[in-house]
Design a protein around this motif. Structure first.
Motif, PDB file in Angstrom:
ATOM      1  N   UNK A 108      10.665   2.712  -9.180  1.00 58.93           N
ATOM      2  CA  UNK A 108       9.322   3.205  -9.493  1.00 58.93           C
ATOM      3  C   UNK A 108       8.509   2.107 -10.146  1.00 58.93           C
ATOM      4  N   UNK A 109       7.224   2.388 -10.411  1.00 59.02           N
ATOM      5  CA  UNK A 109       6.363   1.473 -11.154  1.00 59.02           C
ATOM      6  C   UNK A 109       6.533   1.724 -12.652  1.00 59.02           C
ATOM      7  N   UNK A 110       6.621   0.640 -13.425  1.00 62.45           N
ATOM      8  CA  UNK A 110       6.690   0.737 -14.876  1.00 62.45           C
ATOM      9  C   UNK A 110       5.637  -0.176 -15.499  1.00 62.45           C
ATOM     10  N   UNK A 111       5.174   0.210 -16.682  1.00 65.80           N
ATOM     11  CA  UNK A 111       4.288  -0.629 -17.488  1.00 65.80           C
ATOM     12  C   UNK A 111       5.130  -1.417 -18.476  1.00 65.80           C
TER      13      UNK A 111
ATOM     14  N   UNK B 186       8.711   2.571  -2.811  1.00 66.97           N
ATOM     15  CA  UNK B 186       9.838   2.721  -3.734  1.00 66.97           C
ATOM     16  C   UNK B 186      10.901   3.632  -3.121  1.00 66.97           C
ATOM     17  N   UNK B 187      10.464   4.718  -2.512  1.00 66.18           N
ATOM     18  CA  UNK B 187      11.408   5.616  -1.851  1.00 66.18           C
ATOM     19  C   UNK B 187      12.127   4.915  -0.706  1.00 66.18           C
ATOM     20  N   UNK B 188      11.378   4.099   0.030  1.00 66.78           N
ATOM     21  CA  UNK B 188      11.974   3.366   1.150  1.00 66.78           C
ATOM     22  C   UNK B 188      13.021   2.373   0.650  1.00 66.78           C
ATOM     23  N   UNK B 189      12.763   1.765  -0.503  1.00 70.11           N
ATOM     24  CA  UNK B 189      13.721   0.810  -1.069  1.00 70.11           C
ATOM     25  C   UNK B 189      15.017   1.516  -1.455  1.00 70.11           C
ATOM     26  N   UNK B 190      14.892   2.678  -2.072  1.00 71.78           N
ATOM     27  CA  UNK B 190      16.080   3.469  -2.411  1.00 71.78           C
ATOM     28  C   UNK B 190      16.899   3.768  -1.159  1.00 71.78           C
TER      29      UNK B 190
ATOM     30  N   UNK C 122      14.072  -1.060  -9.964  1.00 72.82           N
ATOM     31  CA  UNK C 122      15.112  -0.059  -9.767  1.00 72.82           C
ATOM     32  C   UNK C 122      15.247   0.745 -11.056  1.00 72.82           C
ATOM     33  N   UNK C 123      15.497   2.038 -10.921  1.00 71.68           N
ATOM     34  CA  UNK C 123      15.683   2.878 -12.096  1.00 71.68           C
ATOM     35  C   UNK C 123      17.094   2.785 -12.645  1.00 71.68           C
ATOM     36  N   UNK C 124      17.267   3.348 -13.834  1.00 73.36           N
ATOM     37  CA  UNK C 124      18.599   3.363 -14.441  1.00 73.36           C
ATOM     38  C   UNK C 124      19.574   4.163 -13.576  1.00 73.36           C
ATOM     39  N   UNK C 125      19.104   5.267 -13.009  1.00 68.71           N
ATOM     40  CA  UNK C 125      19.960   6.042 -12.124  1.00 68.71           C
ATOM     41  C   UNK C 125      20.369   5.255 -10.900  1.00 68.71           C
ATOM     42  N   UNK C 126      19.463   4.440 -10.381  1.00 63.60           N
ATOM     43  CA  UNK C 126      19.767   3.582  -9.229  1.00 63.60           C
ATOM     44  C   UNK C 126      20.820   2.548  -9.605  1.00 63.60           C
ATOM     45  N   UNK C 127      20.614   1.871 -10.727  1.00 63.74           N
ATOM     46  CA  UNK C 127      21.545   0.826 -11.175  1.00 63.74           C
ATOM     47  C   UNK C 127      22.939   1.395 -11.398  1.00 63.74           C
ATOM     48  N   UNK C 128      23.005   2.589 -11.964  1.00 61.10           N
ATOM     49  CA  UNK C 128      24.298   3.187 -12.297  1.00 61.10           C
ATOM     50  C   UNK C 128      25.106   3.585 -11.067  1.00 61.10           C
ATOM     51  N   UNK C 129      24.508   3.545  -9.881  1.00 59.09           N
ATOM     52  CA  UNK C 129      25.242   3.865  -8.665  1.00 59.09           C
ATOM     53  C   UNK C 129      26.010   2.665  -8.094  1.00 59.09           C
TER      54      UNK C 129
ATOM     55  N   UNK D  18       0.869  -1.174   0.000  1.00 55.93           N
ATOM     56  CA  UNK D  18       0.000   0.000   0.000  1.00 55.93           C
ATOM     57  C   UNK D  18       0.906   1.224   0.000  1.00 55.93           C
ATOM     58  N   UNK D  19       0.565   2.210  -0.828  1.00 61.06           N
ATOM     59  CA  UNK D  19       1.440   3.373  -0.952  1.00 61.06           C
ATOM     60  C   UNK D  19       2.731   3.009  -1.650  1.00 61.06           C
ATOM     61  N   UNK D  20       2.616   2.471  -2.870  1.00 58.26           N
ATOM     62  CA  UNK D  20       3.790   1.953  -3.574  1.00 58.26           C
ATOM     63  C   UNK D  20       4.847   3.030  -3.798  1.00 58.26           C
ATOM     64  N   UNK D  21       4.419   4.281  -4.036  1.00 60.20           N
ATOM     65  CA  UNK D  21       5.379   5.363  -4.242  1.00 60.20           C
ATOM     66  C   UNK D  21       6.306   5.488  -3.041  1.00 60.20           C
TER      67      UNK D  21
END
Length: 260
Positions: A153-156, A113-117, A182-189, A107-110
């Protein structure tokens, strides 16, 4: 970016496992980024064998997975946390409490996602990220058109990706349309990124990754911007590379002191 072309998938698994074993020998509490799909399986099989022979341990290691389907019930066999558990972490001495994945049913996926980062950052970041590549050039589930600076984030999913993944389900209709990734910016870190690709069906995506322009149309091409990426390929996956002979030459003549 270092391109290593090997004769078969077993060699891809062996060389990747060498790097992971070396990392853990020097840093037992290292953070690994784990990917699902067919490409990492030779790596996991080789690491399992080495664990059984006593040459490597994951007892103090930590791990973060790349992505998760949205909407699959907990315990579904195709949930990626279940796949990683069955294919790898349950077969070695990983502490289950040290294996983390993004929430696909929160619940509250946004905010999830922030918590995962924040969890990745709190662990000190990923020391070595394992990646595969989709036939459309996606890494994680960053589909074509993804921002090169994107975060978790969520992706389709594209229909091509859903068709590619339908082999794991009873029918295409059962493949979810949405994922958390994970986003591309996340992976690149990650400190070191190790991408494995095998088979002729990955050859075009590999060509765009390695020799094409950096473009959102091929999300994996963002790896060209990272200072430490190793791309492990079998001959089939490398078959469309214009500079394949040069990559082979470079690896054959690599100095003994230079690591992956």
């Amino acid at each position: 970016m270092e391109i290593v072309i090997l004769p078969n998938t077993a060699e891809v698994g062996r060389l990747a496992a060498d790097q992971i074993e070396s990392l853990l020998a020097g840093k037992a509490h290292a953070v690994l980024g784990l990917a699902t799909g067919s490409s990492p399986l030779p790596i996991y099989r080789e690491l399992e064998q080495r664990y059984q022979s006593g040459t490597v341990s994951f007892a103090r290691a930590r791990a973060f997975t790349l992505d998760e389907y949205v909407g699959l019930p907990d315990g579904h066999p195709e949930q990626y946390r279940e796949v990683i558990r069955k294919e790898f972490t349950d077969k070695v001495d990983f502490d289950p409490a040290n294996v983390h994945g993004p929430a696909g049913n929160a619940a509250g996926t946004h905010y999830a996602c922030q918590a995962y980062e924040k969890a990745v950052q709190a662990a000190g970041g990923v020391d070595l990220q394992i990646l595969g590549i989709g036939t459309d050039g996606h890494i994680g589930f960053n589909e074509p058109g993804s921002s090169l600076a994107s975060r978790t984030r969520i992706k389709t999913l594209t229909e091509q990706t859903r068709r590619d993944n339908a082999r794991f389900f009873d029918s295409l209709d059962e493949v979810p349309r949405h994922v958390v990734t994970q986003g591309l910016g996340t992976i690149l870190e990650a400190s070191h990124i190790l991408l494995a690709a095998t088979g002729a069906n990955k050859a075009q995506a590999v060509r765009h990754l390695v020799e094409g322009p950096v473009s959102a149309l091929c999300p994996a091409s963002a790896l060209q911007l990272h200072p430490h990426v190793t791309v492990l390929l079998d001959d089939a996956a490398a078959s469309q590379l214009s500079l394949a002979d040069y990559y082979r030459h470079s690896f054959r003549h690599k100095p003994d002191w230079q690591k992956l």
